[in-house]
Design an enzyme around this catalytic site. Structure first.
Site, PDB file in Angstrom:
ATOM      1  N   HIS A   1       0.832  -1.199   0.000  1.00 17.86           N
ATOM      2  CA  HIS A   1       0.000   0.000   0.000  1.00 17.86           C
ATOM      3  C   HIS A   1       0.876   1.263   0.000  1.00 17.86           C
ATOM      4  O   HIS A   1       0.739   2.124  -0.869  1.00 17.86           O
ATOM      5  CB  HIS A   1      -0.911  -0.034   1.236  1.00 17.86           C
ATOM      6  CG  HIS A   1      -1.790   1.158   1.386  1.00 17.86           C
ATOM      7  ND1 HIS A   1      -3.132   1.140   1.102  1.00 17.86           N
ATOM      8  CD2 HIS A   1      -1.521   2.427   1.795  1.00 17.86           C
ATOM      9  CE1 HIS A   1      -3.658   2.329   1.322  1.00 17.86           C
ATOM     10  NE2 HIS A   1      -2.695   3.132   1.742  1.00 17.86           N
ATOM     11  N   GLU A   2       1.772   1.351   0.959  1.00 18.58           N
ATOM     12  CA  GLU A   2       2.605   2.555   1.055  1.00 18.58           C
ATOM     13  C   GLU A   2       3.523   2.676  -0.153  1.00 18.58           C
ATOM     14  O   GLU A   2       3.798   3.779  -0.630  1.00 18.58           O
ATOM     15  CB  GLU A   2       3.414   2.551   2.364  1.00 18.58           C
ATOM     16  CG  GLU A   2       2.576   2.497   3.639  1.00 18.58           C
ATOM     17  CD  GLU A   2       1.452   3.528   3.685  1.00 18.58           C
ATOM     18  OE1 GLU A   2       1.578   4.589   3.036  1.00 18.58           O
ATOM     19  OE2 GLU A   2       0.434   3.263   4.360  1.00 18.58           O
TER      20      GLU A   2
ATOM     21  N   ILE B   1      -9.542  11.403  11.710  1.00 24.82           N
ATOM     22  CA  ILE B   1     -10.390  12.577  11.492  1.00 24.82           C
ATOM     23  C   ILE B   1     -10.129  13.701  12.483  1.00 24.82           C
ATOM     24  O   ILE B   1     -10.480  14.838  12.217  1.00 24.82           O
ATOM     25  CB  ILE B   1     -11.908  12.223  11.451  1.00 24.82           C
ATOM     26  CG1 ILE B   1     -12.431  11.802  12.809  1.00 24.82           C
ATOM     27  CG2 ILE B   1     -12.180  11.132  10.424  1.00 24.82           C
ATOM     28  CD1 ILE B   1     -13.965  11.775  12.851  1.00 24.82           C
TER      29      ILE B   1
ATOM     30  N   ALA C   1      -6.906  14.139  14.087  1.00 20.69           N
ATOM     31  CA  ALA C   1      -5.504  14.575  14.089  1.00 20.69           C
ATOM     32  C   ALA C   1      -4.868  14.359  12.720  1.00 20.69           C
ATOM     33  O   ALA C   1      -3.684  14.597  12.542  1.00 20.69           O
ATOM     34  CB  ALA C   1      -4.716  13.831  15.163  1.00 20.69           C
TER      35      ALA C   1
ATOM     36  N   GLY D   1      -5.821  14.173   8.202  1.00 20.25           N
ATOM     37  CA  GLY D   1      -6.507  15.003   7.220  1.00 20.25           C
ATOM     38  C   GLY D   1      -7.817  14.432   6.719  1.00 20.25           C
ATOM     39  O   GLY D   1      -8.333  14.884   5.703  1.00 20.25           O
ATOM     40  N   TYR D   2      -8.373  13.443   7.425  1.00 23.31           N
ATOM     41  CA  TYR D   2      -9.543  12.744   6.895  1.00 23.31           C
ATOM     42  C   TYR D   2     -10.888  13.295   7.364  1.00 23.31           C
ATOM     43  O   TYR D   2     -11.913  12.642   7.172  1.00 23.31           O
ATOM     44  CB  TYR D   2      -9.459  11.249   7.222  1.00 23.31           C
ATOM     45  CG  TYR D   2      -8.519  10.504   6.312  1.00 23.31           C
ATOM     46  CD1 TYR D   2      -8.977   9.951   5.118  1.00 23.31           C
ATOM     47  CD2 TYR D   2      -7.181  10.376   6.614  1.00 23.31           C
ATOM     48  CE1 TYR D   2      -8.126   9.282   4.267  1.00 23.31           C
ATOM     49  CE2 TYR D   2      -6.307   9.708   5.764  1.00 23.31           C
ATOM     50  CZ  TYR D   2      -6.783   9.163   4.593  1.00 23.31           C
ATOM     51  OH  TYR D   2      -5.938   8.510   3.747  1.00 23.31           O
TER      52      TYR D   2
END
Ligand code: ZN
Length: 699
Positions: free
Chosen positions: A480-481, A613, A615, A617-618
């Site tokens: 993934h990363e 959400i 801490a 950016g979501y």
């Protein structure tokens, strides 16, 4: 202090991680920010609506800040300590205020608008046009249109929010560090795999028990993921599982690390900020810069996927209950949260006759990396080789790699920080850019600065001289990363502000990362990653077949869980909490009625640990995972249609993927990029098919 003596101000090459100390940070920022203020004033004075007189100086200015501040942020993630946090908190307000001033510069905004509306527009390439459009949009979102008291208030909110999110994340870290299950009797460790005992003994040795061994204990189980997850899956001690589970879901919800008041404050401030900008809610404000057009479209997708997964998730739970009852366990009738992972793992073993732990010896990290790099070569024509020692690192475990194209020319590089270090490293995994590709910062290597990525994972560390033996999950995380890293590194965009992952809409950013995970279900690719740590034997085909079959195991439950998080996030940000709506936890429970099959415990405070959400950016953007999963599954569908075992077709499709999704970055709209690769708009069919959820909700 000058740039020659302060390594944090030396932007000539890669960060000098071996020399950078906490005490360099404050002097560096105290030098840098005033220098950037001078540049910003100059830009304000000389800006004209042209690329050279507006965008280039702006990119230079932002790049200098990003370089230095990026190192500090990176160290907060991988080398966290009290001294670093203290200095971070001291300098962060200055950095935030400066960024706000840039974002709210009326000169920049007016000139960008003038570019968009003037003759110069037609001389710009599409990537440049997107950069200018984003600049206008983001300035509006940054409050450039606000005046007087409204702007002061808006700025104060931003500062407070930045501070609150740092506190939130520190609380989670402290709460994670602050809890441990100390075990010293053999009866306490029944069922636990060897790898967890190794880790638990290592943890005990690190906290004042130098005599601890995997065989004799004592053992220390923590709330860190590589510890808590395998414990819940394997411990036969229901009482201890319960204790650990309850600690986990109530993390950071009491005492000095209580995040409850922070949640209320963060939500209130976000709503106030959105209202100042004229949006009906923070969700509307969030979507203004996303690929998804509006809330209704997002909720429509979440609902479509919920309908496709709810019955399957209910069926999964019934299945587990029956299985536990038949196994003669008392908990069968009364399956609780702390039983789910345990019985799911037993059922997986029964049904597919393998366990996570059985796979580990086949996935020694060095071999997995070789296989991953071979795949990147096959699909995208890039060669990746170790270059350890050529760039300074922040910890001896960190690796450094170079990426070259077929001609042998160096095009990128990346760091890999692979293992969990709970005392100083944030949990989870992430890709971050160390430096990005740009024509404005030529280097000794050539006319553009080459992109360099940070890949950070929290995998199982090597124990007792053996290489890290990865779980399938850890391999998936690495892929993934690496997928994010590919988009950062294989960009062909030379405008720094749209190169790599820059200027890509948040909900499209997970396309290349989730795309890579699909390859683990392709036989030859997966087997190519494996070599048994003792015998060197590849993964037996029968085991691959089981992994493949297990892909859809509890897929409905997994999907529903993500929809639960995404729906709560959307609901919390849809407007100010009205009287009678109750607390965020009440909203969580209401959403849970439709999106969970086992309602959360009354004391469940998972929101207090929901760093994505609060801490990250979501915020009003957690749905992005599913949104991007539709894109990534559909993109992989193109490879499936071309024939996964057809080498020529793979190379061809891979090159097309590289030249569109990986190369175009933020220089085109994500829909345009997707269509350039796929030849049509995205559809959720491939996602549901991969998850075995086709057939209108039935199984
Ligand atoms: Zn990701």
């Amino acid at each position: 202090m000058t740039s020659t003596t302060n390594p944090l101000l030396d932007t000539s090459g890669l960060p000098r991680f071996d020399e950078i100390r906490v005490e360099h940070i404050e002097p560096a920022l105290r030098t840098l920010i005033p220098a950037l203020e001078v540049d910003l004033a100059a830009l304000d004075a000389t800006a004209r609506p042209t690329w050279e007189d507006l965008i280039e100086p702006l990119e230079r200015l932002q790049d200098r800040l990003r370089y230095t501040w990026g190192v500090v942020g990176h160290l907060m993630g991988v080398k966290n300590c009290d001294a670093l946090r203290a200095v971070y908190e001291r300098v962060q307000p200055d950095v935030v205020s400066f960024s706000i001033r840039v974002g709210q510069s009326e000169t920049i905004y007016e000139n960008a608008r003038a570019m968009r509306n003037g003759d110069v527009w037609h001389g710009l390439d599409p990537g440049q046009q997107r950069i200018v459009e984003t600049l206008v949009r983001d300035a509006e979102l940054a409050g450039v249109g606000l005046r007087g008291a409204a702007r002061d208030r808006f700025n104060a909110i931003q500062l407070e929010l930045a501070n609150l999110s740092t506190q939130f994340s520190n609380h989670v870290l402290d709460a994670t560090k602050g809890f441990a299950l100390a075990l010293d009797a053999r009866a306490d460790i029944e069922g636990l795999p060897r790898s967890l005992l190794d880790l638990a003994a290592q943890s005990a040795r690190g906290s004042g028990r130098p005599d601890a061994t995997a065989e004799a204990g004592p053992w220390r189980i923590t709330l860190d993921a590589p510890s808590v997850m395998p414990f819940l899956e394997h411990s036969t001690r229901r009482d201890l599982r319960e204790k650990l589970y309850r600690a986990y879901v109530s993390r950071a919800s009491t005492g000095e690390t209580d995040n409850t008041p922070l949640i209320d404050r963060i939500l209130a401030l976000r709503h106030e900020m959105a209202a100042l900008l004229g949006y009906a809610s923070y969700s509307d404000m969030s979507l203004a810069s996303k690929m998804a057009p509006d809330i209704a479209t997002v909720e429509g997708l979440l609902e479509e996927l919920r309908l496709a997964s709810f019955d399957a998730a209910q069926h999964d739970l019934d299945d587990l209950r029956t299985f536990a009852t038949e196994a003669g366990a008392v908990e069968g009738d009364d399956l609780r949260h702390w039983d789910i992972a345990y019985w799911a793992e037993r059922l997986r073993e029964r049904r597919f006759a393998y366990g996570e732990e059985e796979l580990r010896p086949y996935f020694p990290m060095p071999h997995v990396l070789d296989g991953l790099f071979a795949l990147a070569h096959r699909l995208f024509g890039v060669r990746i080789a170790a270059a350890d020692g050529t760039a300074p690192v922040w910890h001896p475990d960190v690796r450094f790699f170079e990426v070259r194209d077929e001609s042998g020319a160096k095009i990128a590089a990346f760091y890999l920080d692979p293992y969990s270090r709970p005392a100083e490293k944030r949990g989870g995994a992430w890709m971050d850019d160390c430096v990005g590709r740009t024509r404005l910062a030529p280097t000794t290597d050539g006319p553009v600065r080459l992109p360099v990525a940070h890949l950070v994972c929290n995998g199982t560390p090597p124990v007792d001289g053996r290489p890290s033996l990865m779980t399938f999950n850890e391999v998936e995380t690495l892929f993934h990363e690496f997928g994010h890293g590919l988009q950062h590194m294989l960009t062909r965009v030379d405008h720094g502000l749209a190169a790599g992952i820059n200027n890509i809409e948040w909900d499209a950013v997970e396309l290349p990362s989730q795309f890579m995970e699909n390859w683990l279900y392709h036989r030859d690719t997966l087997i190519g990653l494996t070599a048994h740590v003792d015998t060197g034997a590849p993964l037996p085909d029968a085991l691959f077949q089981k992994i493949h079959a297990a892909r859809t195991f509890r897929a409905g439950s997994a999907m529903l869980r993500q929809l639960y998080f995404a729906s709560i996030d959307m609901a919390l940000h849809r407007g100010p909490l009205a009287a009678g709506q109750g607390s965020p936890f009440d909203i969580q429970r209401r959403i849970a009625e439709k999106t969970t099959v086992l309602p959360p415990l009354p004391e469940d405070r998972f929101l207090c640990g929901f760093t994505h959400i609060f801490a990250g950016g979501y915020a009003a953007g957690y749905y992005s995972y599913k949104w991007a999963e539709v894109l990534s599954a559909d993109a992989f569908g193109a490879f499936e249609e071309a024939g996964l075992d057809d080498e020529r077709a793979m190379a061809e499709t891979g090159r097309r993927y590289r030249e569109t999704v990986l190369a175009l970055g933020g220089s085109r709209s994500p829909m345009e990029v997707f269509e350039a690769f796929r030849g049509r708009q995205p559809k959720p069919d491939a996602l549901l098919r991969h998850a075995g959820l086709t057939g209108g909700g039935a199984r």
